[in-house]
Design a protein around this motif. Sequence first.
Motif, PDB file in Angstrom:
ATOM      1  N   ASN A 136      59.896  85.482  32.133  1.00  0.00           N
ATOM      2  CA  ASN A 136      61.078  84.965  31.448  1.00  0.00           C
ATOM      3  C   ASN A 136      62.306  84.916  32.348  1.00  0.00           C
ATOM      4  N   GLN A 137      62.093  84.525  33.581  1.00  0.00           N
ATOM      5  CA  GLN A 137      63.193  84.397  34.515  1.00  0.00           C
ATOM      6  C   GLN A 137      63.453  82.929  34.834  1.00  0.00           C
ATOM      7  N   LEU A 138      64.617  82.656  35.378  1.00  0.00           N
ATOM      8  CA  LEU A 138      64.971  81.321  35.821  1.00  0.00           C
ATOM      9  C   LEU A 138      65.946  81.445  36.973  1.00  0.00           C
ATOM     10  N   GLY A 139      65.525  80.955  38.141  1.00  0.00           N
ATOM     11  CA  GLY A 139      66.355  81.052  39.326  1.00  0.00           C
ATOM     12  C   GLY A 139      67.359  79.911  39.424  1.00  0.00           C
ATOM     13  N   TYR A 140      67.820  79.672  40.648  1.00  0.00           N
ATOM     14  CA  TYR A 140      68.886  78.710  40.870  1.00  0.00           C
ATOM     15  C   TYR A 140      68.395  77.279  40.682  1.00  0.00           C
ATOM     16  N   MET A 141      69.295  76.425  40.209  1.00  0.00           N
ATOM     17  CA  MET A 141      68.947  75.031  39.972  1.00  0.00           C
ATOM     18  C   MET A 141      69.070  74.220  41.261  1.00  0.00           C
ATOM     19  N   GLY A 142      68.953  72.906  41.138  1.00  0.00           N
ATOM     20  CA  GLY A 142      69.031  72.034  42.306  1.00  0.00           C
ATOM     21  C   GLY A 142      67.884  72.292  43.252  1.00  0.00           C
ATOM     22  N   GLU A 143      68.186  72.435  44.521  1.00  0.00           N
ATOM     23  CA  GLU A 143      67.168  72.659  45.544  1.00  0.00           C
ATOM     24  C   GLU A 143      66.385  73.941  45.323  1.00  0.00           C
ATOM     25  N   GLY A 144      66.927  74.857  44.507  1.00  0.00           N
ATOM     26  CA  GLY A 144      66.220  76.102  44.195  1.00  0.00           C
ATOM     27  C   GLY A 144      65.070  75.916  43.236  1.00  0.00           C
ATOM     28  N   MET A 145      65.055  74.787  42.503  1.00  0.00           N
ATOM     29  CA  MET A 145      63.966  74.423  41.591  1.00  0.00           C
ATOM     30  C   MET A 145      63.634  75.513  40.573  1.00  0.00           C
ATOM     31  N   GLY A 146      64.609  76.359  40.260  1.00  0.00           N
ATOM     32  CA  GLY A 146      64.386  77.442  39.313  1.00  0.00           C
ATOM     33  C   GLY A 146      63.647  78.625  39.886  1.00  0.00           C
ATOM     34  N   PHE A 147      63.266  78.538  41.171  1.00  0.00           N
ATOM     35  CA  PHE A 147      62.521  79.610  41.839  1.00  0.00           C
ATOM     36  C   PHE A 147      63.415  80.449  42.742  1.00  0.00           C
ATOM     37  N   ALA A 148      64.399  79.840  43.359  1.00  0.00           N
ATOM     38  CA  ALA A 148      65.256  80.550  44.312  1.00  0.00           C
ATOM     39  C   ALA A 148      65.903  81.762  43.654  1.00  0.00           C
ATOM     40  N   GLY A 149      65.796  82.901  44.323  1.00  0.00           N
ATOM     41  CA  GLY A 149      66.400  84.129  43.843  1.00  0.00           C
ATOM     42  C   GLY A 149      65.464  85.052  43.085  1.00  0.00           C
ATOM     43  N   LEU A 150      64.229  84.618  42.811  1.00  0.00           N
ATOM     44  CA  LEU A 150      63.282  85.464  42.081  1.00  0.00           C
ATOM     45  C   LEU A 150      62.552  86.384  43.064  1.00  0.00           C
TER      46      LEU A 150
END
Length: 267
Positions: free
Chosen positions: A123-137
Motif C-alpha cells: 500500500n505504498q506509492l512513490g514519486y510521480m513523473g519519472e519515478g513511476m510511483g516506484f522512486a523512494g520505496l
Amino acid sequence: MNLNFLSDLETILLPCEYIHKIIPGFIIMRITIICCFLLLGGSLPLSAQILSVQDFSLRGDAYITDVDCIRLTEAYDYGSGSMWYRYPLSLAEPFTLSLNVMIGCEDTLGADGIVFVMTGRANQLGYMGEGMGFAGLVPSVGIEVDTWRNYHLNDPAEDHVAIMFNGRVGHYSDFAIPSPISNIEDCSIHILSVVWNPEEKNLSVRIDNETITSTEVDLINSVFLGQDNVFWGVTAATGRYNNIHEVCFPRLTRLDAIPPTDSYTGD
C-alpha cells in the motif's frame, strides 16, 4: 474434443465435472486447472490462482473500471496510482506472475510507464513523473516498463525494461540495465510475466512470452535483509506528459465453449 482454443491461456477455471472427461491420461503443460481443491479446504500457490480486481488494494489515482481493469492513471499530467496484492508472497518459493497490462495509446508524447514492485510493506506509492510511483520505496525491487526517455536517468531512446532496486530509477546501479523493446504504447494488452527461481536466484522478465531481461541476485538477503515474505504490486505515474496505464483481468467467458460430454474421444 479440440482444446486448441485454450492455447493462449495460462490459467483457467473449469467446472469440476469436466476434468475427468476432457483430460484423461495426458498433461497440459501451460494450463493450470483449478477445480474442487479450494472447496475441499486446500490452498493454491499464487502461480495457480486466478486473480481479480478484488484481490488488490489501491492507492493514489487508481480505480476499478467497469471492464475488470485497474486503471492506475488517466491520460492526465502529474498523476500516479498503485495496486497491491493483499497477501504476502514468499521469495523462498518459485513463482511466475503474469499480468495483462495496457501501457497507453500515445507513443510520441506518452509517459511515463509502469513498475512491477516487490517490497517489504504494501500500500505504498512513490514519486510521480519519472519515478513511476516506484522512486523512494525502500527496500524494494522494481521491474520497470518505461516509455519516456529521461536523459539524466541514462534512459535509452526506446521503450525499455530494467530491473532496479530500492526505489532508484536512474540506470547507474541496476540489477539489469535497460533492455530496449518495440513500442508498447499501442493501446493493446500485453502479457507482463515475472519469473523467480530461488534455487538459482534468477529473476527474469517476459513480455508476450518473450524473455526481455534477467538477473541473478539473492533477493532475500541482498535486498530484503533476510526477510523472505514480501508484498507485490504495480505502480504507474505521469508527469509533464501522460498516458493511460492499466492492469486488466480477463473474464472467463470461454467456458461456454466447453460442452458436457460422456467420454473423451480425442480430437
